[in-house]
Design an enzyme around this catalytic site. Structure first.
Site, PDB file in Angstrom:
ATOM      1  N   ASN A  58       0.824  -1.210   0.000  1.00 29.90           N
ATOM      2  CA  ASN A  58       0.000   0.000   0.000  1.00 29.90           C
ATOM      3  C   ASN A  58       0.858   1.261   0.000  1.00 29.90           C
ATOM      4  O   ASN A  58       0.606   2.222  -0.738  1.00 29.90           O
ATOM      5  CB  ASN A  58      -0.908   0.022   1.230  1.00 29.90           C
ATOM      6  CG  ASN A  58      -2.074  -0.940   1.148  1.00 29.90           C
ATOM      7  OD1 ASN A  58      -2.358  -1.495   0.094  1.00 29.90           O
ATOM      8  ND2 ASN A  58      -2.742  -1.139   2.260  1.00 29.90           N
ATOM      9  N   ARG A 396     -10.343  -4.366 -14.590  1.00 32.57           N
ATOM     10  CA  ARG A 396      -9.205  -5.204 -14.216  1.00 32.57           C
ATOM     11  C   ARG A 396      -9.655  -6.651 -14.316  1.00 32.57           C
ATOM     12  O   ARG A 396     -10.761  -7.002 -13.925  1.00 32.57           O
ATOM     13  CB  ARG A 396      -8.745  -4.952 -12.775  1.00 32.57           C
ATOM     14  CG  ARG A 396      -8.306  -3.541 -12.451  1.00 32.57           C
ATOM     15  CD  ARG A 396      -7.743  -3.475 -11.040  1.00 32.57           C
ATOM     16  NE  ARG A 396      -7.694  -2.127 -10.519  1.00 32.57           N
ATOM     17  CZ  ARG A 396      -6.712  -1.255 -10.731  1.00 32.57           C
ATOM     18  NH1 ARG A 396      -5.689  -1.629 -11.487  1.00 32.57           N
ATOM     19  NH2 ARG A 396      -6.744  -0.048 -10.200  1.00 32.57           N
ATOM     20  N   ARG A 426      -4.963   1.916 -13.400  1.00 32.12           N
ATOM     21  CA  ARG A 426      -3.645   2.152 -12.830  1.00 32.12           C
ATOM     22  C   ARG A 426      -2.940   0.859 -12.413  1.00 32.12           C
ATOM     23  O   ARG A 426      -3.496   0.025 -11.704  1.00 32.12           O
ATOM     24  CB  ARG A 426      -3.769   3.088 -11.623  1.00 32.12           C
ATOM     25  CG  ARG A 426      -2.458   3.470 -10.980  1.00 32.12           C
ATOM     26  CD  ARG A 426      -2.692   4.459  -9.871  1.00 32.12           C
ATOM     27  NE  ARG A 426      -2.974   5.788 -10.391  1.00 32.12           N
ATOM     28  CZ  ARG A 426      -3.641   6.721  -9.696  1.00 32.12           C
ATOM     29  NH1 ARG A 426      -4.120   6.439  -8.495  1.00 32.12           N
ATOM     30  NH2 ARG A 426      -3.831   7.919 -10.210  1.00 32.12           N
ATOM     31  N   HIS A 456     -15.191   2.795 -15.314  1.00 30.45           N
ATOM     32  CA  HIS A 456     -15.012   2.044 -14.075  1.00 30.45           C
ATOM     33  C   HIS A 456     -16.253   1.221 -13.735  1.00 30.45           C
ATOM     34  O   HIS A 456     -16.250   0.452 -12.776  1.00 30.45           O
ATOM     35  CB  HIS A 456     -14.692   3.030 -12.933  1.00 30.45           C
ATOM     36  CG  HIS A 456     -14.189   2.402 -11.681  1.00 30.45           C
ATOM     37  ND1 HIS A 456     -14.888   2.426 -10.495  1.00 30.45           N
ATOM     38  CD2 HIS A 456     -13.053   1.703 -11.424  1.00 30.45           C
ATOM     39  CE1 HIS A 456     -14.213   1.795  -9.560  1.00 30.45           C
ATOM     40  NE2 HIS A 456     -13.094   1.342 -10.086  1.00 30.45           N
ATOM     41  N   TYR A 489     -11.995 -10.123  -2.317  1.00 28.41           N
ATOM     42  CA  TYR A 489     -12.651  -8.814  -2.288  1.00 28.41           C
ATOM     43  C   TYR A 489     -14.132  -9.006  -1.980  1.00 28.41           C
ATOM     44  O   TYR A 489     -14.788  -9.844  -2.580  1.00 28.41           O
ATOM     45  CB  TYR A 489     -12.530  -8.110  -3.639  1.00 28.41           C
ATOM     46  CG  TYR A 489     -11.203  -7.449  -3.914  1.00 28.41           C
ATOM     47  CD1 TYR A 489     -10.002  -8.047  -3.543  1.00 28.41           C
ATOM     48  CD2 TYR A 489     -11.142  -6.231  -4.575  1.00 28.41           C
ATOM     49  CE1 TYR A 489      -8.790  -7.447  -3.813  1.00 28.41           C
ATOM     50  CE2 TYR A 489      -9.926  -5.626  -4.850  1.00 28.41           C
ATOM     51  CZ  TYR A 489      -8.756  -6.231  -4.473  1.00 28.41           C
ATOM     52  OH  TYR A 489      -7.553  -5.633  -4.746  1.00 28.41           O
ATOM     53  N   HIS A 613     -14.859  -3.879  -0.430  1.00 27.57           N
ATOM     54  CA  HIS A 613     -14.755  -3.178  -1.706  1.00 27.57           C
ATOM     55  C   HIS A 613     -16.099  -2.683  -2.229  1.00 27.57           C
ATOM     56  O   HIS A 613     -16.143  -1.827  -3.119  1.00 27.57           O
ATOM     57  CB  HIS A 613     -14.109  -4.119  -2.733  1.00 27.57           C
ATOM     58  CG  HIS A 613     -13.720  -3.478  -4.019  1.00 27.57           C
ATOM     59  ND1 HIS A 613     -14.406  -3.688  -5.197  1.00 27.57           N
ATOM     60  CD2 HIS A 613     -12.714  -2.626  -4.317  1.00 27.57           C
ATOM     61  CE1 HIS A 613     -13.830  -3.001  -6.165  1.00 27.57           C
ATOM     62  NE2 HIS A 613     -12.808  -2.343  -5.665  1.00 27.57           N
TER      63      HIS A 613
END
Length: 714
Positions: A58, A396, A426, A456, A489, A613
């Site tokens: 992180n 992703r 990213r 997104h 997640y 998440h």
């Protein structure tokens, strides 16, 4: 643009510095909560090791993006105050102080606490001089066969300029001397990033690892250091130490000027390797000459140097965290098939289309299996001769993803497939470019969304020919189509063939692949045009209910909440008496519990074995709750520079399931991190009698297991 000061003055709110927390320091507070989990002696030991690794990973990303961005603005003269009134130099100083403290605590935690506990469990990090003869032989064999051939010592002298040090690489700095002349030289060796960070010298055993079958790890850099004489034959080794550089690795691509976004991004990825340094990590034993050389050559300031005990780069501790000791890990949790997809245990794969035809299905991962729901939905669509088209967003995913394979199979079978690929995700840019090209080669229509916006949203649309005509099946989620991360997640997903949702998704995909800027939606809120305004309207409605003497309630679950307009609306709701609960994983710029401003706002954070998440929004609406789930966090980038989607849940049981999460998270009997108005987090783990409070995720595992058992009995 939202004028924070003007709006505050109009509404009678405090000055910005008194009503918002600094986002960068709030992020560091989030990572401190990760470190708190690593510090918890009641946490399974190897999970504590994993949290050590997560903390380091992180922090790497924080420096590569957030600190690098601040430094770039300072260096280019674009230094403007933050919403809290701090100038970038002030923020950088505060970050440096806090980061030094956290990194020192992080290193000490391994050395003084977790390390000795691992030793007691026969999981030991050892030095080369502590090895037995057999272990030393294994190390020598490993070095000769796997390490030595890929090493490239780089000398620094008049004929060899100081080498480029790539971001996040671990390096050995070696001081050498010619025996004849006594002249001193410097050389750098890059530790190969694709080899195991820690090598288990204990060897293989037929028995599982345990206290009587130890795991003994040697750091890769220590193995290289022990064999320096084979790399510099004929030279005297004066000194060696390790160091690590973090660079600016955020991407900048001007899409309006790029004829081909894919090619432009590929060029920018090459430039990323040469971003300016923003952090230098060095070991405590570093030679003063090497320290000064690195500082000068990298152009780094003294306060950007972090001197730590060995080993550096504790993100590599994930290798040790993976040691197969069930007694030192969380109890295994096997995701189960959602009860609405199958009401009984069966080895046969469920017919997802038949299940969705009878009811909307709310999925909650990882408690509900991703492979038997979302993955099965797309795989069955790809193999179904009645399916005419599949439309899919991809932000992703993994390189070997069955989702990608399903889309390829569908295209090759003649199904019209559209994939909206976000190649600017990213740190996944290179992977996304690779599988975007794979999809193109298979005949998939690949587009990259709307210029200037990242896509997104998490959306799937399947068009199927059925007896009564064309039917559209939809999936709207909060998480990526990534089978591996879906096991760790926590996310929601809605499977439905509701006409309103289907119409909305059809319009949105048309907007993403074509031109439809004036599109309006029914059950969706879509950013950048409608998520912020839609949520503020719902917040204001709760405010009006409270002002009229009713009960107003607002519950928000997000990864981060920074947007000032949303926060100010929540402040006004709190002033009117609305009870506001904010469940946040990461950054929170909102100050809760301030008299006259936010005394009715409570902020909690849950961190644990799963990464929280999902995004969910609940509004009391006078007893008829309005509930949304979706992809959007309450941040400027999400609300202004991304295509984000929230979908309204309409089934009463689905609304109740989401509301139950908040009731559990905010119960006095549930362990949680609680935020105070000054930005400090307190972890509540025990009640007044000293009893351990309920772990939020453990309780959800229990509830999902019980729910499935009830479904099986039915």
């Amino acid at each position: 643009m939202y004028d924070i000061s003007a709006v505050g003055a109009e509404l009678g709110l405090p000055d910005p510095e008194d009503r918002f927390l600094d986002r960068e320091l709030s992020w560091l507070a989030f990572n401190e909560r990760v470190l708190d989990l690593a510090s918890d002696p009641d946490m399974p030991l190897l999970e504590r090791v994993r949290f050590l690794s997560i903390f380091a990973t992180n922090l790497d990303e924080f420096f590569m993006v957030r600190v690098a961005g601040l430094k770039r603005r300072i260096n280019t003269g674009l230094a403007v105050p933050s919403v809290t009134g701090r100038m970038p130099l002030q923020v950088m100083h505060a970050i440096g102080v806090r980061a030094h403290d956290l990194m020192t605590r992080h290193a000490a935690l391994l050395k003084d606490d977790i390390g000795p506990r691992l030793d007691a469990e026969s999981i030991t990090k050892v030095q080369v001089d502590e090895l037995t003869a057999d272990e030393r032989a294994r190390v020598d064999e490993f070095f000769a066969g796997h390490v030595f051939p890929v090493l490239t010592p780089l000398a620094v002298d008049p004929a060899h300029p100081f080498p480029y040090i790539s971001g996040l690489s671990l390096n050995l700095g070696v001081l050498l001397r010619y025996p004849d002349s006594g002249k001193k030289l410097f050389a750098r060796i890059k530790v190969p990033p694709r080899l195991p960070r820690f090598f288990n010298v204990a060897g293989k055993s037929d028995r599982p690892v345990g206290r009587d079958v130890p795991a003994r790890f040697v750091a890769l850099e220590d193995i290289i250091a022990e064999h320096l004489d084979t790399l510099f034959e004929g030279m005297e080794i004066i000194h060696h130490s390790t160091f690590r550089v973090t660079r600016n690795e955020d991407l900048e691509v001007e899409e309006d000027d790029a004829e081909n976004l894919l090619k432009a991004l590929e060029k920018e990825l090459l430039r990323r390797r040469f971003g300016p340094a923003v952090r230098l990590e060095i070991t405590e034993n570093i030679h003063p000459r090497v320290r000064e050389m690195l500082k000068d050559e990298l152009g780094i300031d003294e306060n950007e140097i972090y001197q730590l005990p060995t080993p550096l780069d504790l993100s590599g501790m994930s290798d040790i965290a993976d040691v197969p000791r069930d007694d030192l890990h969380f109890r295994k949790m096997v995701p189960q098939m959602n009860k609405d997809l199958s009401l009984r245990e069966s080895s046969d794969q469920v017919d997802v289309f038949a299940a969705v035809s009878s009811r909307d299905i709310l999925l909650h991962h990882p408690y509900d299996s991703f492979s038997t729901s979302v993955q099965a939905f797309l795989e069955q669509a790809a193999a179904d001769k009645n399916v005419l088209a599949i439309k899919q967003t991809l932000y992703r995913t993994s390189g070997d993803s069955p989702i990608i394979d399903a889309l390829v199979d569908a295209a090759q079978a003649g199904i019209q497939v559209l994939a909206v690929v976000e190649i600017k995700a990213r740190f996944d840019e290179e992977a996304n470019i690779t599988w975007a090209r794979k999809l193109e080669r298979a005949g998939v229509h690949v587009v990259y969304g709307i210029v200037g916006l990242k896509t997104h949203s998490k959306l799937s649309l399947v068009v199927r020919q059925e007896a009564e005509g064309l039917t559209r099946y939809c999936h709207v989620g909060t998480g990526n189509y990534h089978p591996k991360t879906a096991r760790g997640y926590e996310d929601f997903g809605l499977l439905t063939k509701d006409k309103n949702v289907a119409d909305d998704l059809t319009k949105l995909f048309n907007q993403l692949s074509g031109y439809a800027p004036l599109t309006e939606y029914s059950r969706l809120l879509v950013a950048p045009t409608r998520v912020r305004s839609g949520l503020i309207e719902l917040i204001d409605k709760e405010t009006a209910i409270a002002e009229a003497g009713g009960t107003g309630t607002i519950r928000i679950k997000v990864n981060s909440i920074v947007d000032e307009a949303i926060i100010d609306a929540l402040y006004m709701a709190s002033r009117a008496g609305v009870e506001v609960e904010v469940f946040v994983r990461g950054i929170c710029a909102l100050r809760p519990g301030i008299p006259g401003l936010s005394e009715n706002i409570t902020v909690r954070s849950m961190l644990g074995r799963f990464l929280e998440h999902s995004r969910a929004f609940v509004f009391g609406n006078g007893g008829a709750p309005i509930v949304y789930i979706g992809s959007a966090d309450m941040m400027h980038r999400n609300l202004d520079r991304r295509v984000e989607t929230l979908v309204e849940l309409v089934a009463a049981n689905h609304k109740a399931e989401v509301i139950e999460l908040f009731e559990l998270a905010f119960a006095d009997t549930t362990s949680a991190f609680v935020l105070a108005g000054d930005g400090k987090w307190t972890r509540n783990t025990y009640d007044e009698a000293g009893n351990r409070l309920t772990d939020y995720q453990t309780e959800l595992i229990r509830r999902h297991r019980k729910r499935r058992e009830i479904g099986d009995e039915a």
